[in-house]
Design an enzyme around this catalytic site. Sequence first.
Site, PDB file in Angstrom:
ATOM      1  CB  CYS A 285      -2.230 -14.465  -5.383  1.00  0.00           C
ATOM      2  SG  CYS A 285      -0.979 -13.363  -6.054  1.00  0.00           S
ATOM      3  CD  GLU A 319      -9.623 -15.569  -5.100  1.00  0.00           C
ATOM      4  OE1 GLU A 319      -9.485 -14.404  -5.510  1.00  0.00           O
ATOM      5  OE2 GLU A 319      -9.539 -15.876  -3.895  1.00  0.00           O
TER       6      GLU A 319
END
Length: 430
Positions: A285, A319
Amino acid sequence: MSGKSSKLHQDPGKGIENGRDSENLSSVVGKTFRVLREDVWENAEVIDTRPVDDDQLEYYVHFERFNRRMDEWVPRSRVDEQTPVEKEQDGGHSTVDGGESTDRGTLTRNQKRKHDEINHVQKSIAEMDPTTAALEKEHEAITKIKYVDKIQFGKFEIDTWYFAPYPDDYGKVPKLWICEYCLKYMRLEKTYQLHVPQCISRQPPGKEIYRKASISVYEVDGRVQKVYCQNLCLLAKLFLDHKTLYFDVEPFLFYILCEVDRDGAHMVGYFSKEKESADNYNLACIMTLPPFQRKGYGKFMIAFSYELSKIEKVIGSPEKPLSDLGKLSYRSYWTWVLLDLLRQKHHEKHGTWSIKMLSEMTSILECDIIDTLQAINMVKYWKGAHVVCIPPKAVEDHLRGANYKPPHLVVDATMLRWEPFARVPKVKKH
């Protein structure tokens, strides 16, 4: 339909006492009215209502031509309730940044994709596959209403973008007060004013692993500093739509980017990564606080994550799936790194480079390299493999283009003091 106006046709702001009982007030929810936004009348759906001081009402509205990030609580006096309007059909265009929509009906599929990437346009539910669409509908239902409109963070009062699951009454107040050092959140200004001089923290509670001039990066372990990292994730959710990690922070390391002055280390953004990733993800993130956006900090953190991958001797990747804005940021970073490397190596005897060679030199995943070079027509498929075979002049022409400016901030790898996280070996069960 919209038009400029400086005067309302009515004054419904007298609120509850002016002729509507609670049952009638609830009937406005789900209806679409004209709402005044920045001196322009816009069609907006009423999502919810709430009472405020002096028996007044506020409406939570979603503007039809704008992304959910622009949803807001507005005083009832800005809503023209006399003439409800028909809701636009699905497929209307919206933009993340609040700009006017573009008629894309005449664009080719490739032009539409490029337009959407440049303007950060998110897919509509109608454009998603059934599984993704169902998850998106569930997500929107849970995060539909944003109660916290603003936060005070250090010297900045920041408008929030999205819902965040702050506990109890903290998640229902219009404004939260957040300590920029320890990230404690408070409902009342007086509590905040008492806390600030008593807070002993002047930097993130971790190890400083990078310092150059006024830029510093701290590594914080989610297991060791659990409350700090949970507060960090709640803060980040105010500016990230699809963030799902709030409380399970122990498997992650958090890298806090700060501007340092004599008062302390002021957080400007952060990224996180799993301590142990089976897929070698180097970033989970990433978030830059709004006052510090468009200053190069986002690309700096992306570059920093790859410097860590180089030390770990692994090929890394963020990710997946990436958000639309994430795709844009990474595509820009990957393009610059690859073109700059090709320019540096153009004097080599052989002008042909394999994707594997570029991956080993940059720690960028091969499929990310292929996607990036395909987007600028600089990779070819030859004898069963993707190869880069581009004249030096073509590279220079790309780098001179307006879209390929060098980053404002560059990671100085010589100033990085970091060792990879010690992975615990798995014990085999007998």
